[in-house]
Design a protein around this motif. Structure first.
Motif, PDB file in Angstrom:
ATOM      1  N   SER A  32     -22.501 -58.051  88.456  1.00 52.57           N
ATOM      2  CA  SER A  32     -22.593 -59.460  88.851  1.00 52.57           C
ATOM      3  C   SER A  32     -23.513 -59.678  90.042  1.00 52.57           C
ATOM      4  N   LEU A  33     -24.110 -58.599  90.570  1.00 51.02           N
ATOM      5  CA  LEU A  33     -24.938 -58.707  91.767  1.00 51.02           C
ATOM      6  C   LEU A  33     -26.424 -58.674  91.428  1.00 51.02           C
ATOM      7  N   SER A  34     -27.194 -59.435  92.171  1.00 46.44           N
ATOM      8  CA  SER A  34     -28.640 -59.317  92.082  1.00 46.44           C
ATOM      9  C   SER A  34     -29.054 -58.062  92.847  1.00 46.44           C
ATOM     10  N   ASN A  35     -30.289 -57.617  92.648  1.00 42.66           N
ATOM     11  CA  ASN A  35     -30.758 -56.442  93.378  1.00 42.66           C
ATOM     12  C   ASN A  35     -30.731 -56.671  94.882  1.00 42.66           C
ATOM     13  N   ALA A  36     -31.087 -57.872  95.320  1.00 44.66           N
ATOM     14  CA  ALA A  36     -31.099 -58.174  96.754  1.00 44.66           C
ATOM     15  C   ALA A  36     -29.691 -58.115  97.333  1.00 44.66           C
ATOM     16  N   ASP A  37     -28.716 -58.696  96.612  1.00 43.22           N
ATOM     17  CA  ASP A  37     -27.334 -58.661  97.096  1.00 43.22           C
ATOM     18  C   ASP A  37     -26.778 -57.239  97.092  1.00 43.22           C
ATOM     19  N   ARG A  38     -27.144 -56.472  96.095  1.00 42.16           N
ATOM     20  CA  ARG A  38     -26.677 -55.082  96.036  1.00 42.16           C
ATOM     21  C   ARG A  38     -27.203 -54.302  97.245  1.00 42.16           C
ATOM     22  N   GLU A  39     -28.473 -54.491  97.579  1.00 41.39           N
ATOM     23  CA  GLU A  39     -29.047 -53.797  98.729  1.00 41.39           C
ATOM     24  C   GLU A  39     -28.401 -54.261 100.026  1.00 41.39           C
ATOM     25  N   ARG A  40     -28.086 -55.552 100.121  1.00 42.98           N
ATOM     26  CA  ARG A  40     -27.412 -56.048 101.329  1.00 42.98           C
ATOM     27  C   ARG A  40     -26.052 -55.373 101.509  1.00 42.98           C
ATOM     28  N   LEU A  41     -25.297 -55.276 100.431  1.00 49.91           N
ATOM     29  CA  LEU A  41     -23.956 -54.688 100.543  1.00 49.91           C
ATOM     30  C   LEU A  41     -24.017 -53.195 100.826  1.00 49.91           C
ATOM     31  N   LEU A  42     -24.998 -52.504 100.265  1.00 49.60           N
ATOM     32  CA  LEU A  42     -25.135 -51.075 100.549  1.00 49.60           C
ATOM     33  C   LEU A  42     -25.487 -50.853 102.017  1.00 49.60           C
ATOM     34  N   GLY A  43     -26.302 -51.746 102.589  1.00 51.92           N
ATOM     35  CA  GLY A  43     -26.615 -51.652 104.010  1.00 51.92           C
ATOM     36  C   GLY A  43     -25.454 -52.089 104.880  1.00 51.92           C
ATOM     37  N   GLU A  48     -52.121 -43.053  80.670  1.00 54.39           N
ATOM     38  CA  GLU A  48     -52.332 -44.474  80.933  1.00 54.39           C
ATOM     39  C   GLU A  48     -51.057 -45.271  80.698  1.00 54.39           C
ATOM     40  N   HIS A  49     -50.323 -44.907  79.662  1.00 51.95           N
ATOM     41  CA  HIS A  49     -49.037 -45.563  79.406  1.00 51.95           C
ATOM     42  C   HIS A  49     -48.084 -45.300  80.570  1.00 51.95           C
ATOM     43  N   GLY A  50     -48.075 -44.064  81.061  1.00 47.38           N
ATOM     44  CA  GLY A  50     -47.235 -43.732  82.209  1.00 47.38           C
ATOM     45  C   GLY A  50     -47.669 -44.463  83.462  1.00 47.38           C
ATOM     46  N   ASN A  51     -48.988 -44.608  83.651  1.00 51.14           N
ATOM     47  CA  ASN A  51     -49.487 -45.363  84.799  1.00 51.14           C
ATOM     48  C   ASN A  51     -48.919 -46.782  84.820  1.00 51.14           C
ATOM     49  N   GLU A  52     -48.897 -47.417  83.659  1.00 56.17           N
ATOM     50  CA  GLU A  52     -48.399 -48.791  83.580  1.00 56.17           C
ATOM     51  C   GLU A  52     -46.909 -48.860  83.876  1.00 56.17           C
ATOM     52  N   ARG A  53     -46.148 -47.918  83.337  1.00 54.29           N
ATOM     53  CA  ARG A  53     -44.707 -47.906  83.600  1.00 54.29           C
ATOM     54  C   ARG A  53     -44.422 -47.668  85.074  1.00 54.29           C
ATOM     55  N   ALA A  54     -45.150 -46.736  85.675  1.00 50.05           N
ATOM     56  CA  ALA A  54     -44.942 -46.443  87.090  1.00 50.05           C
ATOM     57  C   ALA A  54     -45.361 -47.617  87.962  1.00 50.05           C
ATOM     58  N   ARG A  55     -46.427 -48.305  87.555  1.00 50.92           N
ATOM     59  CA  ARG A  55     -46.953 -49.414  88.351  1.00 50.92           C
ATOM     60  C   ARG A  55     -45.921 -50.533  88.501  1.00 50.92           C
ATOM     61  N   VAL A  56     -45.161 -50.784  87.459  1.00 57.84           N
ATOM     62  CA  VAL A  56     -44.135 -51.838  87.517  1.00 57.84           C
ATOM     63  C   VAL A  56     -43.116 -51.519  88.599  1.00 57.84           C
ATOM     64  N   VAL A  57     -42.622 -50.285  88.605  1.00 58.84           N
ATOM     65  CA  VAL A  57     -41.609 -49.877  89.589  1.00 58.84           C
ATOM     66  C   VAL A  57     -42.214 -49.866  90.992  1.00 58.84           C
ATOM     67  N   ALA A  58     -43.411 -49.318  91.119  1.00 57.33           N
ATOM     68  CA  ALA A  58     -44.054 -49.229  92.431  1.00 57.33           C
ATOM     69  C   ALA A  58     -44.293 -50.609  93.029  1.00 57.33           C
ATOM     70  N   GLU A  59     -44.712 -51.543  92.210  1.00 58.18           N
ATOM     71  CA  GLU A  59     -45.010 -52.876  92.711  1.00 58.18           C
ATOM     72  C   GLU A  59     -43.737 -53.606  93.137  1.00 58.18           C
ATOM     73  N   GLN A  60     -42.630 -53.373  92.452  1.00 53.77           N
ATOM     74  CA  GLN A  60     -41.365 -53.975  92.864  1.00 53.77           C
ATOM     75  C   GLN A  60     -40.989 -53.525  94.272  1.00 53.77           C
ATOM     76  N   THR A  61     -41.144 -52.233  94.531  1.00 53.63           N
ATOM     77  CA  THR A  61     -40.853 -51.714  95.862  1.00 53.63           C
ATOM     78  C   THR A  61     -41.791 -52.315  96.898  1.00 53.63           C
ATOM     79  N   MET A  62     -43.082 -52.395  96.567  1.00 53.42           N
ATOM     80  CA  MET A  62     -44.049 -52.893  97.530  1.00 53.42           C
ATOM     81  C   MET A  62     -43.834 -54.369  97.848  1.00 53.42           C
ATOM     82  N   GLN A  63     -43.348 -55.132  96.891  1.00 50.82           N
ATOM     83  CA  GLN A  63     -43.047 -56.537  97.180  1.00 50.82           C
ATOM     84  C   GLN A  63     -41.977 -56.642  98.253  1.00 50.82           C
ATOM     85  N   ASP A  64     -40.955 -55.799  98.159  1.00 50.60           N
ATOM     86  CA  ASP A  64     -39.892 -55.794  99.166  1.00 50.60           C
ATOM     87  C   ASP A  64     -40.418 -55.304 100.517  1.00 50.60           C
TER      88      ASP A  64
END
Length: 391
Positions: free
Chosen positions: A215-226, A365-381
């Motif tokens: 029931s938690l968003s990623n942001a709320d989950r990170e808040r509670l873990l901290g 190249e397929h792996g690059n795209e999959r990794a890029r999605v995860v990496a960019e999510q982290t960088m946005q935060d």
């Protein structure tokens, strides 16, 4: 792995068998560390390009499955460099200078110019490589544990400095209510037990309670873990070291297997070459004639038996060698047979990529795209936390 070209059986038994096992039940990211190759070989880059593809083919030959694991190139994802730069703003110089491999490598590679920032900072680039994917575990040998500890310290410092979002406590309490039912009260009870009594079991229970909540968003989950561990919002995950058993495969001469020693057997060695290398291996130097008794512990071939032979075969070797009941060529044959059997499926898996190099590039190249999605999510935060998300 740094791109060093085709891999030998020491790489296979020391790392790749573990990778293949891990991918069965974990989300795995395996990447070619081509930027890292430049930290000690910036003056000779000619081999990096071909080495990349040869190495990836060996990963695939070993059984790393691109459908189960993400295989990619470090240099194709600029997020690695971006996070490295941003982490360098908060990392004390002394943390890098005390990494054990810093002085050790300078001594071992004394013929190279390692008085560069790239070499000093490569452990921090490693940290960025790990933190970018919010890794919980990193498979490493014991010699790499200090690098994981550095990564944990960097993540902890980053979270402490930049995890203080406005109205953090109010947002954390609101997030706890979203746990629903009695779980919000249970969360606060566990938090009190940990922060007041130091109950580490309560901390682990609280983390599990938060992580398992749908029931938690990623942001709320990170808040509670901290919130439960006394820090603020957790932006970067502190990884743990997943110790890998050291390879027991020695080189043909009994030393550590290394291309620089010229004592390797490649993962995809041609059968004739493999057979010839084992047959011409040195044996017990004190067993001069066929009729002389030998001692397996003095013989490099015995080290191969410990990796490749069954207990029954090892017993046969021990008895036959010490009694001169078998000759050295007889002793070597079971090793040859076992190694050929091990490598046969590797040759078969590699064939489609060797015959059609475009396929291995498509995998990456397929792996690059999959990794890029995860990496960019982290960088946005990370950008948001450091005040760089403005427009």
């Amino acid at each position: 792995m740094r791109p060093t070209g085709r891999l030998h059986i020491g790489h296979y038994h020391g790392a790749l068998t573990n990778w293949v096992r891990l991918q069965q039940d974990k989300e795995c990211f395996f990447f070619v560390a081509d930027w890292h190759a430049l930290t000690t070989a910036y003056d000779d880059v000619s081999v990096i390009g071909s080495s990349v593809w040869d190495m990836v083919i060996d990963w695939l030959a070993a059984g790393v499955d691109p459908e189960k694991s993400t295989i990619f190139l470090q240099s194709r994802l600029p997020q690695h460099a971006e996070l490295h730069v941003l982490l360098s703003m908060i990392t004390p110089l002394g943390w890098l200078e005390r990494v054990p491999t810093y002085k050790d490598q300078q001594e071992k590679l004394s013929g190279k110019d390692l008085a560069t920032y790239g070499f000093l900072g490569y452990p921090l680039l490693q940290s960025a490589d790990i933190l970018l994917y919010q890794a919980n575990h990193v498979p490493v040998g014991e010699d790499q544990v200090p690098h994981i500890e550095l990564t944990r310290e960097v993540a902890r410092r980053f979270n402490h400095i930049f995890g203080r979002e406005p109205d953090f406590e109010e947002k954390a309490r609101a997030a706890a209510k979203k746990l629903g039912g009695k779980r919000d009260k249970q969360f606060f009870d566990l938090r009190t037990r940990y922060q007041q009594d130091g109950d580490k079991a309560a901390l682990e229970q609280g983390r599990a309670l938060v992580s398992d909540s749908a029931s938690l968003s990623n942001a709320d989950r990170e808040r509670l873990l901290g919130y439960i561990d006394g820090s603020s919002k957790r932006i970067l995950t502190e990884p743990g070291a997943l110790l890998t058993e050291a390879s027991r495969v020695v080189g043909l001469d009994g030393q550590k297997m290394s291309k620089s020693y010229g004592n390797t057997i490649m993962m995809r060695e041609e059968p004739e070459a493999l057979t010839r290398k084992i047959k011409t291996m040195p044996t017990d130097t004190q067993r001069v004639r066929r009729t002389d008794p030998g001692e397996p512990e003095r013989c490099p071939v015995w080290q191969f038996h410990q990796v490749y032979s069954t207990p029954e075969t090892r017993e046969w070797v021990q008895a036959g060698c010490r009694s001169a009941g078998i000759g050295c060529l007889e002793c070597k044959q079971p090793v040859i047979d076992a190694m050929l059997a091990e490598q046969a499926p590797m040759h078969e898996r590699a064939l489609q990529y060797v015959a059609n190099p475009k396929r291995v590039r498509e995998v990456v190249e397929h792996g690059n795209e999959r990794a890029r999605v995860v990496a960019e999510q982290t960088m946005q935060d990370v950008r948001a936390a450091m005040g760089l998300a403005y427009s």
